[in-house]
Write a protein that holds these residues in place. Structure first.
Motif, PDB file in Angstrom:
ATOM      1  N   PRO A 256       0.815  -1.229   0.000  1.00  0.00           N
ATOM      2  CA  PRO A 256       0.000   0.000   0.000  1.00  0.00           C
ATOM      3  C   PRO A 256       0.847   1.276   0.000  1.00  0.00           C
ATOM      4  CG  PRO A 256      -0.838  -1.595   1.593  1.00  0.00           C
ATOM      5  CD  PRO A 256       0.508  -2.085   1.165  1.00  0.00           C
TER       6      PRO A 256
ATOM      7  N   GLY B 241       1.961   1.900  -3.392  1.00  0.00           N
ATOM      8  CA  GLY B 241       0.814   2.363  -4.185  1.00  0.00           C
ATOM      9  C   GLY B 241       0.604   3.861  -4.019  1.00  0.00           C
TER      10      GLY B 241
ATOM     11  N   ASP C 144      -0.843  -2.812  -5.926  1.00  0.00           N
ATOM     12  CA  ASP C 144      -1.309  -1.487  -5.478  1.00  0.00           C
ATOM     13  C   ASP C 144      -0.643  -0.381  -6.305  1.00  0.00           C
ATOM     14  OD1 ASP C 144      -2.145  -2.148  -2.169  1.00  0.00           O
ATOM     15  OD2 ASP C 144      -0.981  -3.520  -3.359  1.00  0.00           O
TER      16      ASP C 144
ATOM     17  N   ASN D 210      -2.379  -0.230  -9.610  1.00  0.00           N
ATOM     18  CA  ASN D 210      -3.751   0.233  -9.425  1.00  0.00           C
ATOM     19  C   ASN D 210      -3.812   1.737  -9.167  1.00  0.00           C
ATOM     20  OD1 ASN D 210      -4.811  -2.301  -9.787  1.00  0.00           O
ATOM     21  ND2 ASN D 210      -5.020  -2.775  -7.612  1.00  0.00           N
ATOM     22  N   PHE D 211      -2.967   2.216  -8.267  1.00  0.00           N
ATOM     23  CA  PHE D 211      -3.029   3.636  -7.892  1.00  0.00           C
ATOM     24  C   PHE D 211      -2.421   4.537  -8.970  1.00  0.00           C
ATOM     25  CE2 PHE D 211      -3.533   3.389  -2.946  1.00  0.00           C
ATOM     26  CZ  PHE D 211      -4.790   2.845  -3.140  1.00  0.00           C
TER      27      PHE D 211
ATOM     28  N   LEU E  47      -6.512   8.862  -2.227  1.00  0.00           N
ATOM     29  CA  LEU E  47      -6.053   7.461  -2.189  1.00  0.00           C
ATOM     30  C   LEU E  47      -5.266   7.199  -0.905  1.00  0.00           C
ATOM     31  CD1 LEU E  47      -5.010   7.017  -5.926  1.00  0.00           C
ATOM     32  CD2 LEU E  47      -6.992   5.998  -4.793  1.00  0.00           C
TER      33      LEU E  47
ATOM     34  N   VAL F 217      -6.354   4.472   2.050  1.00  0.00           N
ATOM     35  CA  VAL F 217      -5.505   3.397   2.588  1.00  0.00           C
ATOM     36  C   VAL F 217      -5.457   3.471   4.118  1.00  0.00           C
ATOM     37  CG1 VAL F 217      -3.101   2.640   2.792  1.00  0.00           C
ATOM     38  CG2 VAL F 217      -4.081   2.989   0.554  1.00  0.00           C
TER      39      VAL F 217
ATOM     40  N   SER G 186      -7.073  -2.254  -2.468  1.00  0.00           N
ATOM     41  CA  SER G 186      -6.134  -1.879  -3.537  1.00  0.00           C
ATOM     42  C   SER G 186      -5.153  -3.009  -3.856  1.00  0.00           C
ATOM     43  CB  SER G 186      -5.351  -0.625  -3.130  1.00  0.00           C
ATOM     44  OG  SER G 186      -4.726  -0.824  -1.877  1.00  0.00           O
TER      45      SER G 186
END
Ligand code: MRU
Length: 358
Positions: A59, A62, A106, A109-110, A135, A139, A279
């Motif tokens: 994360p 990300g 992640d 995705n981000f 975002l 998280v 995520s």
């Protein structure tokens, strides 16, 4: 609910400095010896920081990638006059970022969400930055919920084993695998954590142990190869780990060594849980055999790096193999600790489908 999770109040591992439009990363390579923050102004430098593991943990990577796309937007506007060229630069930045560490989904995705925001808003820095901020908040809030939901499965007096570091630095704040432990501790449950040292980069011995120590949670560091023996002696009640990628069928990729833990846990009848935010779901339909598993430099295995020194600990002329992650099938996983509760595989699949439709 207050979750005590880190040493420095009001400081997290990834944040934006609005004073000079830079991305600030806690340098996780020097934890726990130094608390050092580095500032970044370009996608290229952020991508290097991800590769070198200044920032690590799915994360956190990300969120870092989301802000890197903000830097890319600023760079594109400064460097190029034509919109086409700017978008080309943004797309190249996205490719550079996703290749910096391929396993943690992640990141992809981000970075994609912020890339799309940039294109859809005609490169509005304000809108793109707000998207990255949202975002980051998402998280942090999700990790808090993972803590609250995951605490429900932790009984008073239990010993929990965790691998690598799925705590605050890895997730901007709170953690995934460590969040339920923090909540259990804040509810005065007596718990003990067994921390795998996590060769070769020692995220467990350095970062997890530091976090737990600072939070006053009883813990012991073990060598990675001790885990099965402790399980055989009945000294582990539960295992909770994080994930770098979770496929639609519940297969997860996580730090190398996770698979051996899951196999041993099955053998000894110990519940093995994976804690993750949404995520970390790979919605692309990838098969387990097709997950890109990062292979890192052999030097990480052959040398150990302490605060001051880099020491050769192996036969210099031998080569080493250094896969950073492994893949654990769903049949070895008892449950998935998420912000929507501790889910069985079937429940997880239903939520994944629902999220995909939204
Ligand atoms: O190589 P790392 O340190 O980035 O690996 C981290 C892990 O494997 C974590 O378990 C995972 O990213 C989940 S972090 C919440």
């Amino acid at each position: 609910m207050q979750i005590k999770s880190r040493k420095l109040k009001n400081v997290t591992s990834v944040f934006w400095n609005s004073q000079n439009s830079s991305l600030v990363l806690l340098d996780q390579r020097v934890l726990p010896w130094d608390i050092k923050f580095n500032e970044y102004h370009s996608v290229k430098d952020v991508s290097e920081a991800i590769k070198n593991m200044v920032v690590r943990g799915a994360p956190a990577i990300g969120v870092t990638a989301a802000y890197a796309m903000v830097l890319s937007t600023i760079q594109a506007l400064t460097k190029f006059k034509q919109q086409e060229k700017r978008i080309e630069f943004l797309k190249m930045s996205y490719q550079t970022l996703i290749s910096s560490r391929p396993t943690a989904v992640d990141l992809e995705n981000f970075a994609k969400i912020v890339l799309e925001e940039a294109i859809n808003t005609n490169l509005s820095v304000e809108k793109v930055l707000n998207r990255a901020h949202s975002l980051r908040t998402q998280v942090i809030e999700e990790c808090k919920k993972i803590g609250i939901e995951g605490e429900k499965i932790i009984k008073n007096g239990e010993t929990i084993l965790t691998h690598c570091n799925a705590g605050a630095p890895a997730t901007v704040d709170y953690g995934t695998a460590l969040a339920p432990i923090y909540v259990a501790h804040s509810k005065q449950k007596k718990i003990r954590v067994i921390v795998d040292e996590t060769r070769p980069r020692l995220q467990g011995a350095r970062i997890t142990a530091w976090e737990l120590y600072e939070s006053g949670i009883e813990h012991l560091i073990i060598t990675d190869n001790s885990a099965s023996f402790l399980m055989s002696k009945g000294e582990i009640d539960k295992i909770i780990v994080g994930a770098d990628r979770c496929l639609q069928d519940g297969t997860i990729a996580n730090k190398i060594g996770t698979l051996s833990l899951a196999i041993s846990a099955k053998y000894f009848g110990i519940d093995f849980y994976v804690a993750l935010p949404w995520s970390t779901i790979d919605q692309s339909g990838t098969k387990a055999s097709k997950i890109a598993i990062e292979k890192r430099d052999e030097e990480e295995v052959k040398f150990v790096t302490s605060k001051e020194q880099r020491i050769l600990i192996s036969n210099e002329k031998s080569s080493a193999l250094n896969y950073a992650f492994d893949v654990t099938p769903a049949k070895l996983i008892k449950g998935y600790i998420t912000s929507k509760g501790v889910l069985t595989l079937e429940q997880l699949k239903k939520v994944i489908k629902k999220i995909k439709k939204e």
